[in-house]
Design a protein around this motif. Structure first.
Motif, PDB file in Angstrom:
ATOM      1  N   ALA A 153       3.725   5.500  -5.490  1.00 18.29           N
ATOM      2  CA  ALA A 153       3.148   5.218  -7.085  1.00 18.29           C
ATOM      3  C   ALA A 153       2.221   6.469  -7.735  1.00 18.29           C
ATOM      4  CB  ALA A 153       3.128   4.245  -8.128  1.00 18.29           C
ATOM      5  N   GLY A 154       1.485   6.400  -7.176  1.00 16.20           N
ATOM      6  CA  GLY A 154       0.383   7.443  -7.055  1.00 16.20           C
ATOM      7  C   GLY A 154       0.502   9.036  -7.147  1.00 16.20           C
ATOM      8  N   VAL A 155       1.421   8.854  -5.905  1.00 12.77           N
ATOM      9  CA  VAL A 155       1.891  10.267  -5.784  1.00 12.77           C
ATOM     10  C   VAL A 155       2.869  10.897  -7.224  1.00 12.77           C
ATOM     11  CG1 VAL A 155       3.382  11.776  -3.942  1.00 12.77           C
ATOM     12  CG2 VAL A 155       1.502  10.658  -3.281  1.00 12.77           C
ATOM     13  N   LEU A 156       3.506  10.290  -7.422  1.00  6.21           N
ATOM     14  CA  LEU A 156       4.444  10.348  -8.297  1.00  6.21           C
ATOM     15  C   LEU A 156       4.491  10.572  -9.720  1.00  6.21           C
ATOM     16  CD1 LEU A 156       7.442  10.048  -9.292  1.00  6.21           C
ATOM     17  CD2 LEU A 156       7.297   7.763 -10.308  1.00  6.21           C
ATOM     18  N   LEU A 157       2.614   9.843 -10.222  1.00 10.17           N
ATOM     19  CA  LEU A 157       2.440   9.686 -11.327  1.00 10.17           C
ATOM     20  C   LEU A 157       1.514  11.433 -11.643  1.00 10.17           C
ATOM     21  CD1 LEU A 157       0.550   6.391 -11.429  1.00 10.17           C
ATOM     22  CD2 LEU A 157       2.514   8.120 -12.959  1.00 10.17           C
TER      23      LEU A 157
ATOM     24  N   LEU B 247       2.303  13.724  -9.780  1.00 19.54           N
ATOM     25  CA  LEU B 247       3.904  15.122  -9.187  1.00 19.54           C
ATOM     26  C   LEU B 247       4.023  15.045 -11.312  1.00 19.54           C
ATOM     27  CD1 LEU B 247       5.892  14.227  -6.646  1.00 19.54           C
ATOM     28  CD2 LEU B 247       4.747  16.089  -7.119  1.00 19.54           C
ATOM     29  N   LEU B 248       3.521  13.935 -11.872  1.00 23.97           N
ATOM     30  CA  LEU B 248       4.653  13.894 -13.322  1.00 23.97           C
ATOM     31  C   LEU B 248       3.272  14.489 -13.974  1.00 23.97           C
ATOM     32  CD1 LEU B 248       6.313  10.166 -13.186  1.00 23.97           C
ATOM     33  CD2 LEU B 248       7.334  12.664 -13.355  1.00 23.97           C
ATOM     34  N   ASN B 249       2.181  14.265 -13.742  1.00 22.49           N
ATOM     35  CA  ASN B 249       1.631  15.503 -14.596  1.00 22.49           C
ATOM     36  C   ASN B 249       0.938  16.880 -14.374  1.00 22.49           C
ATOM     37  OD1 ASN B 249      -1.091  14.813 -16.252  1.00 22.49           O
ATOM     38  ND2 ASN B 249      -2.400  15.369 -14.914  1.00 22.49           N
ATOM     39  N   PHE B 250       1.728  16.791 -13.250  1.00 21.08           N
ATOM     40  CA  PHE B 250       1.115  18.789 -13.432  1.00 21.08           C
ATOM     41  C   PHE B 250       2.743  19.313 -13.341  1.00 21.08           C
ATOM     42  CE2 PHE B 250       3.084  21.635 -10.456  1.00 21.08           C
ATOM     43  CZ  PHE B 250       2.619  22.795 -10.222  1.00 21.08           C
ATOM     44  N   TRP B 251       3.348  18.098 -13.209  1.00 20.81           N
ATOM     45  CA  TRP B 251       4.757  19.043 -13.819  1.00 20.81           C
ATOM     46  C   TRP B 251       4.979  19.178 -15.527  1.00 20.81           C
ATOM     47  CZ3 TRP B 251       8.203  16.464 -16.896  1.00 20.81           C
ATOM     48  CH2 TRP B 251       9.774  17.005 -18.168  1.00 20.81           C
ATOM     49  N   ALA B 252       4.304  18.411 -16.305  1.00 28.30           N
ATOM     50  CA  ALA B 252       3.696  18.045 -17.680  1.00 28.30           C
ATOM     51  C   ALA B 252       2.328  19.102 -18.073  1.00 28.30           C
ATOM     52  CB  ALA B 252       3.406  16.176 -18.180  1.00 28.30           C
TER      53      ALA B 252
ATOM     54  N   TRP C  98       0.499  -1.073  -0.410  1.00 24.24           N
ATOM     55  CA  TRP C  98      -0.258  -0.223   0.245  1.00 24.24           C
ATOM     56  C   TRP C  98       1.422   1.156   0.199  1.00 24.24           C
ATOM     57  CZ3 TRP C  98      -4.532  -0.774  -2.211  1.00 24.24           C
ATOM     58  CH2 TRP C  98      -4.492  -2.481  -1.814  1.00 24.24           C
ATOM     59  N   TYR C  99       2.015   1.069   0.230  1.00 27.24           N
ATOM     60  CA  TYR C  99       3.130   2.141   0.553  1.00 27.24           C
ATOM     61  C   TYR C  99       3.578   2.050  -1.520  1.00 27.24           C
ATOM     62  CZ  TYR C  99       2.853   2.289   5.409  1.00 27.24           C
ATOM     63  OH  TYR C  99       2.520   2.039   7.201  1.00 27.24           O
ATOM     64  N   LEU C 100       3.378   1.142  -1.205  1.00 24.61           N
ATOM     65  CA  LEU C 100       4.100   1.437  -2.877  1.00 24.61           C
ATOM     66  C   LEU C 100       3.113   1.805  -3.537  1.00 24.61           C
ATOM     67  CD1 LEU C 100       6.596  -1.885  -2.352  1.00 24.61           C
ATOM     68  CD2 LEU C 100       7.646   0.334  -2.529  1.00 24.61           C
ATOM     69  N   ILE C 101       1.526   1.388  -3.303  1.00 21.95           N
ATOM     70  CA  ILE C 101       1.190   2.192  -4.679  1.00 21.95           C
ATOM     71  C   ILE C 101       1.018   3.508  -4.422  1.00 21.95           C
ATOM     72  CG2 ILE C 101      -1.299   2.027  -5.330  1.00 21.95           C
ATOM     73  CD1 ILE C 101      -0.730  -1.301  -4.349  1.00 21.95           C
ATOM     74  N   ALA C 102       0.976   3.679  -3.174  1.00 20.89           N
ATOM     75  CA  ALA C 102       0.188   5.347  -3.001  1.00 20.89           C
ATOM     76  C   ALA C 102       1.898   6.406  -3.195  1.00 20.89           C
ATOM     77  CB  ALA C 102       0.104   5.452  -1.308  1.00 20.89           C
TER      78      ALA C 102
END
Length: 168
Positions: free
Chosen positions: A20-24, A26-31, A14-18
């Motif tokens: 990965a979600g936060v990373l996605l 952040l990448l979407n915001f940056w793009a 669950w920590y890894l999924i969370a």
């Protein structure tokens, strides 16, 4: 090594999924931040009347022909803001929209966001005398526009040189 990954997945999935979600996110915001065009100039129209979006886009296109590329992206982009503000809150149809326009206009004037202001209420907009009057809207590249008949062109003293390009 496989047992170590199984152990990590079993206890920390669950920590890894969370993460990965936060990373996605952040990448979407940056793009989106990179793809959002930044205007070279902002020009504001301050009036109590409504001006259509297509008319404002036409104004922006005409202004882009006389201004230069300030941010170095290879094209001139002008954003025309409309502040529906006439200084008479008692006559406003929508009080919350009136107050929102007043706050946005105050922030624009305070921060000097706009290159210039086209207004039909010069006394209201320039009550403190900080803006420089350059002429009428009829004397600019926006001449011939019936919506801007009787409007005055105002700008901050540091923008006079650039704003003079709008005059014929």
């Amino acid at each position: 090594m496989k047992k170590k990954w199984e152990h990590l997945w079993l206890y920390y999935k669950w920590y890894l999924i969370a993460g990965a979600g936060v990373l996605l996110l952040l990448l979407n915001f940056w793009a989106q931040k990179i793809r959002t065009p930044r205007p070279d100039y902002y020009v504001s129209i301050v009036t109590g009347n409504q001006i259509s979006e297509s008319t404002r886009e036409g104004y922006a296109a005409r202004l882009e022909t006389v201004l230069d590329d300030r941010n170095g992206d290879g094209k001139v982009t002008v954003l025309v803001n409309l502040y529906r503000y006439d200084g008479r809150p008692g006559e406003a149809e929508d009080t919350s929209a009136f107050m929102a326009a007043a706050v946005q206009l105050a922030a624009d004037l305070q921060e000097g966001i706009s290159l210039c202001y086209l207004t039909d209420g010069e006394a209201l907009l320039n009550a403190d005398g900080t803006l420089t009057r350059l002429g009428r809207a009829e004397d600019t590249v926006l001449s011939g526009q019936p919506e801007l008949s009787g409007f005055t062109l105002l700008c901050r003293p540091e923008n006079v040189e650039t704003t003079n390009r709008l005059l014929k």
